[in-house]
Design an enzyme around this catalytic site. Structure first.
Site, PDB file in Angstrom:
ATOM      1  N   GLU A  24       5.921  -0.038 -11.193  1.00  0.00           N
ATOM      2  CA  GLU A  24       5.261  -1.249 -11.677  1.00  0.00           C
ATOM      3  C   GLU A  24       5.533  -1.510 -13.156  1.00  0.00           C
ATOM      4  OE1 GLU A  24       1.130  -1.120 -10.516  1.00  0.00           O
ATOM      5  OE2 GLU A  24       1.660  -1.401  -8.397  1.00  0.00           O
ATOM      6  N   GLU A  82      -7.099   0.879  -3.688  1.00  0.00           N
ATOM      7  CA  GLU A  82      -6.661   0.905  -5.083  1.00  0.00           C
ATOM      8  C   GLU A  82      -5.150   1.083  -5.179  1.00  0.00           C
ATOM      9  OE1 GLU A  82      -6.806   0.750  -9.198  1.00  0.00           O
ATOM     10  OE2 GLU A  82      -8.344   0.217  -7.751  1.00  0.00           O
ATOM     11  N   TYR A  85       1.248   3.662  -1.806  1.00  0.00           N
ATOM     12  CA  TYR A  85       2.571   3.954  -2.323  1.00  0.00           C
ATOM     13  C   TYR A  85       3.340   4.782  -1.310  1.00  0.00           C
ATOM     14  CZ  TYR A  85       6.294   5.748  -5.304  1.00  0.00           C
ATOM     15  OH  TYR A  85       7.522   6.073  -5.824  1.00  0.00           O
ATOM     16  N   GLY A  92      10.460   1.838   4.641  1.00  0.00           N
ATOM     17  CA  GLY A  92      11.052   1.315   5.859  1.00  0.00           C
ATOM     18  C   GLY A  92      10.845   2.241   7.049  1.00  0.00           C
ATOM     19  N   GLY A  96       3.942   2.969   5.237  1.00  0.00           N
ATOM     20  CA  GLY A  96       2.996   2.031   4.628  1.00  0.00           C
ATOM     21  C   GLY A  96       2.113   1.379   5.683  1.00  0.00           C
ATOM     22  N   ASN A 123       5.958  -8.687  -6.852  1.00  0.00           N
ATOM     23  CA  ASN A 123       6.362  -7.701  -5.852  1.00  0.00           C
ATOM     24  C   ASN A 123       6.577  -8.369  -4.485  1.00  0.00           C
ATOM     25  OD1 ASN A 123       6.825  -5.434  -4.309  1.00  0.00           O
ATOM     26  ND2 ASN A 123       5.115  -4.271  -5.201  1.00  0.00           N
ATOM     27  N   TYR A 130       2.803  -7.302   3.566  1.00  0.00           N
ATOM     28  CA  TYR A 130       1.378  -7.525   3.822  1.00  0.00           C
ATOM     29  C   TYR A 130       1.151  -8.767   4.677  1.00  0.00           C
ATOM     30  CZ  TYR A 130       0.659  -4.119   0.054  1.00  0.00           C
ATOM     31  OH  TYR A 130       0.665  -3.005  -0.737  1.00  0.00           O
TER      32      TYR A 130
END
Length: 171
Positions: A24, A82, A85, A92, A96, A123, A130
């Site tokens: 980030e 929060e 990662y 992939g 996540g 991002n 998402y």
């Protein structure tokens, strides 16, 4: 495989937090110590929770760190994510999504009605990911944050006079 974090995971969680800060572009902002993480996650009164994504060889390749929030409008808790990662080499691989699915499962199981998080506007890969899961941005809200000197100034002053209170604040 997704599992709840254990005390011995603190060093790898700490390392991945540092990696996330690098990604980030704000490594100087990641000041949390391993001891602070131990206390927050496993102390006498844990304030946060974490899950680990493990590859088949047992290596930790991702994590989620979350805590409970509360909706005054719905009258129930929710989860605020929060950090989510996944290490670069494991992206992939479904980690996540599996981490988010575990948090969604916890919400459903416990009767929580929201799973929320923030994502940086630049991002694009995360935003696309998402939204593909059905998450929608809350564009009508702006996030505000007090830190460092501004937080200390406000927190050490006498407080506002009764007639200077702001209008309603909803979070």
């Amino acid at each position: 495989m997704i599992r709840s974090a254990a005390l011995e995971d603190v060093p790898v969680i700490h390392a991945m937090i540092r990696e996330l800060a690098e990604y980030e572009k704000v490594p100087h902002e990641a000041r949390a110590t391993q001891e602070q993480l131990r206390e927050a996650l496993f102390g006498e009164r844990p304030a946060a929770f974490a899950h680990i994504a493990q590859a088949q060889d047992g290596e930790a390749v991702g994590f989620s760190l979350w805590f409970l929030n509360f909706s005054t409008w719905r009258g129930v808790h929710g989860i605020y994510l929060e950090d989510l990662y996944v290490r670069l080499g494991a992206r992939g691989g479904g980690y996540g999504k599996a981490l988010l699915a575990e948090l969604a499962r916890i919400c459903v199981e416990r009767g929580y009605e929201r799973l929320e998080w923030a994502v940086l506007k630049w991002n694009a890969p995360a935003i696309a990911f998402y939204e593909a899961l059905g998450a929608r941005p809350q564009d009508e809200w702006s996030v505000y944050r007090l830190t460092d000197d501004a937080l200390r100034r406000l927190g050490s002053g006498p407080g506002p006079a009764p007639d200077s209170a702001p209008g309603p604040v909803r979070g």
